[in-house]
Write an enzyme that holds these catalytic residues in place. Sequence first.
Site, PDB file in Angstrom:
ATOM      1  N   ASP A  97      48.599  55.838  81.834  1.00 41.05           N
ATOM      2  CA  ASP A  97      49.157  56.096  83.045  1.00 41.05           C
ATOM      3  C   ASP A  97      48.406  55.426  84.045  1.00 41.05           C
ATOM      4  OD1 ASP A  97      46.931  57.752  83.499  1.00 41.05           O
ATOM      5  OD2 ASP A  97      48.175  59.658  83.296  1.00 41.05           O
ATOM      6  N   THR A 298      51.534  65.189  72.261  1.00 41.40           N
ATOM      7  CA  THR A 298      51.692  63.813  72.740  1.00 41.40           C
ATOM      8  C   THR A 298      51.442  63.884  74.217  1.00 41.40           C
ATOM      9  OG1 THR A 298      54.103  63.927  73.272  1.00 41.40           O
ATOM     10  CG2 THR A 298      53.147  63.125  71.055  1.00 41.40           C
ATOM     11  N   TYR A 299      51.091  62.936  74.902  1.00 41.29           N
ATOM     12  CA  TYR A 299      50.827  62.512  76.165  1.00 41.29           C
ATOM     13  C   TYR A 299      51.633  63.580  77.210  1.00 41.29           C
ATOM     14  CZ  TYR A 299      49.799  60.178  80.637  1.00 41.29           C
ATOM     15  OH  TYR A 299      49.577  59.870  82.045  1.00 41.29           O
ATOM     16  N   PRO A 300      51.027  64.287  77.934  1.00 44.75           N
ATOM     17  CA  PRO A 300      51.855  65.241  78.764  1.00 44.75           C
ATOM     18  C   PRO A 300      52.390  65.001  80.070  1.00 44.75           C
ATOM     19  CG  PRO A 300      49.403  65.929  78.710  1.00 44.75           C
ATOM     20  CD  PRO A 300      49.591  64.252  78.049  1.00 44.75           C
TER      21      PRO A 300
END
EC number: 5.6.2.1
Length: 870
Positions: A97, A298-300
């Site tokens: 991100d 998974t990526y939150p």
Amino acid sequence: MKSPRFRHSQKYIGSKPYYGYYENDHYIVSWCRGHLLELKNPEEMDPKYKLFQLEHLPLIFQPSYKVIQENAEQLQILVKLLQRPDVDHAVNICDADREGELIYREVYEYAGVNKKQSRVYKSSFEAAELEAALNRLESASKYDGLAYSAKARQYLDYLLGMNITRGCTTKLAQNKFLLSSGRVQMCLLHEIRQRELAIENYREQSYYHLQLITDLGLKPVMKTEDQVLNPSPLKSLGENLKDQYLTVEDFKEGTRKQNPKLLYNLTDLYKDAHAQLQINAETAKKHIQNLYEEGFITYPRSSSRHLPTEQVDRVKGVMQALAKSRYSLLVQSVDIDAIDIKHKTFDDDLVSSHFAIIPTTKQYQEEGRPEIEKQLYSLVVKRFVGNFMRPAVYLVRDVSLIDAMGNTYQIKESVLREKGFLEVFQEEVKEESVETFKVPILQKGQELQIYDFELQESKTKKPALHTESSILTFMETAGRKIDDEHLKELMKGKRIGTVATEAAFIPVLHEKNFIDIEKGKIITTPIGRAFIEQFPVQQIKDPLYTAEMEGMIHRIEKNEMSYENFIAQTNAFVQKITQEIIRIPDTVSYNLIETWKKQIEVCQCPCGNGIILDRGKFFGCSNHPNCNKGLPKRVKEKTIPTAQVKKLFEENKTDIIKGFKSNGKEFSAYLAFVNGEVSFNLPSVEELSLGQCPKCQKGKILNRKTFFGCSEYQNGCDFMLPAKIKGKKLSDSQIKKLVNNHVTDFINGFSGEKGEFTAAIRLKTDLSICFEFPTTDDRTVGKCPLCQSRVIIGKTNYLCEQYKRGCDFIVSGMILEKRITASQIKKLLEKNMTDTVKGFVSKKTGKSFDAKLTYDSTQKRVTFIYEKKK
């Protein structure tokens, strides 16, 4: 990358640990702990900026970084590793991100090296995926847009925050206190205040619908474009239509599907955590991040509720893994083999950088895990599995009819034909349905005779105070709140803040004393109201502006806007802001300062020369440094109520305060001054006792949170009472009556098969419990002041037994969000005045207040008696 993430992977990669990194023949792996560098404050670049002065504004400089001291050691390790001659390739495996990209770039640029760079950009860090990604590295330059967008966001918030804070502190607060804020905080504070104003200005209105009663037992309702506020025309129309006919204009029969909820994005997960687990977003964030770093989800930090088409096989693998866990029964409701790219979940166009939050194949072992973490993982799993269950299918009949004057009427009816996912998730039923159709199959042109009519009265809905959940929704959908359709389209995909930062804003506003949170409702404080109302720059308050800024940052990420253009626009806007702040009249400053003084004063300090003030993070004496008396606002994870702080300084001791935490366990204690220092005083068993144990006659009954039990349980006494019976949580006072008198008062709100009911709980001689239901005598609370008959306790009101038979006496059991007890009604009937009742909530302001109740026999209603302020 982050150290927890690598520690969970090292057994697969086979690396040797060194101080601050791991190394094998091919890789050196080290990590960051969040940001290792931060932006310098103005005074760190030039000492003249230590004083806040208007002539310094606007402050516009290129960001300059400094080392975060607590992370200095790890930064030096990374710099030395990057500068090693045998290191020719740097791979960024930080979070996928903006912030992850910025954290890496800050360190790389600080190291001053020029080496090949690559990127691993994954939404999951399961070992197999990590290994595959390392074998298929992407060029770091592919993410230059992401890096520039992160720097743009950092620059925007740095410059705006610095200039707003210095400008407002200098001009509005006259440097007497800090008025710190930024673009998102101001937007949210403005929205919270606007909701309060909407409540203050709200006036309830009735509106009406005309329902006709026809043959075949059908009751069509007249369709209107707007709410009809005057019932007279509808009543006249209804009278005129008697014995006339309605003609069937259209009859439709078909099916309608109700799909399961979409997968979680972070905002939805925060909202469900708030609604179902009663935890705030900040608390949820810590546990969600831990689940991610340990490879269970998974990526939150995603805004998407969908998955890319390439994830079909992954979904099947996760389902198969969950089928071997405690969720096996849930997974049986899914046809795993039937999952394919045609499912609505798989949509490449609706996935940007990251896809929805889903479980991974890694088995989650619950033993030893925090309770909140387990519940959050369960939410993610159930949403994931439910998403792939069959939809519910309704059979729907929709009839459109017309009268002789051309008015249109409608009847709709639904029958649930296939339960699908509702078989498991019954709480998600959205529409009313009937067992069998009452609406028959009708033909176009068929006539129905009108026998009678009814006017249906409805009330306009009062706006509700914001909660954390509604603020999260506002942040996500700010663009969609705008009325103009073109602007709605422009704002699509834009939001207030980011999913990565949204959890922090409400706690920050609360910490700054701009808002209070009472029973989950968010209200502005006097200083918060004064600040947002006097802040002159409307654009900063406007969600459109804030979301447009997010949209511009997003365009930089997509290489559709240059970083330099954004910086130029930001600098120009900061010039405008500071000029508007400088022009604020001095009278505004005086009023704001007076408001601030009133808000922060708590009580006289025991030193006799100062006042205890609320300083934000602590309470302290205004006579500092001559007096050092003070108290942190949070002690052992518990925010100390201002009323208890006042009691501590005035009486040297608080009441028992519940909710302190030590080693993850809650406890209750007093706070007291001992030799001038604040210390804990643990209450004795006698002080916590609700009565003598009726079984062993030795121990005391204590509140154990989920049950009430005997203090002698370690010596063999197993007496226990549940904390909740039939959905009703029992109070300490009622348990005390049960233990000491063997019966409680009559308690409202138990849940049974036929709805809520009122009953007393009796402790029988064998120490089991049973319900006792009230007779009319039991329900009598006194004599009616109007007709002298009995006043009885109803389901939701206290009313005369002759009510609607010649007497109008009735008092609601809930007045301004405060439940009125039977004991207070008894006092009202005996003395025409209750005790002071605390916690009424004003319809006009949304603020709580205390008052006594009295009954006005002339106006036939209760009125308030306010205590005079001392």
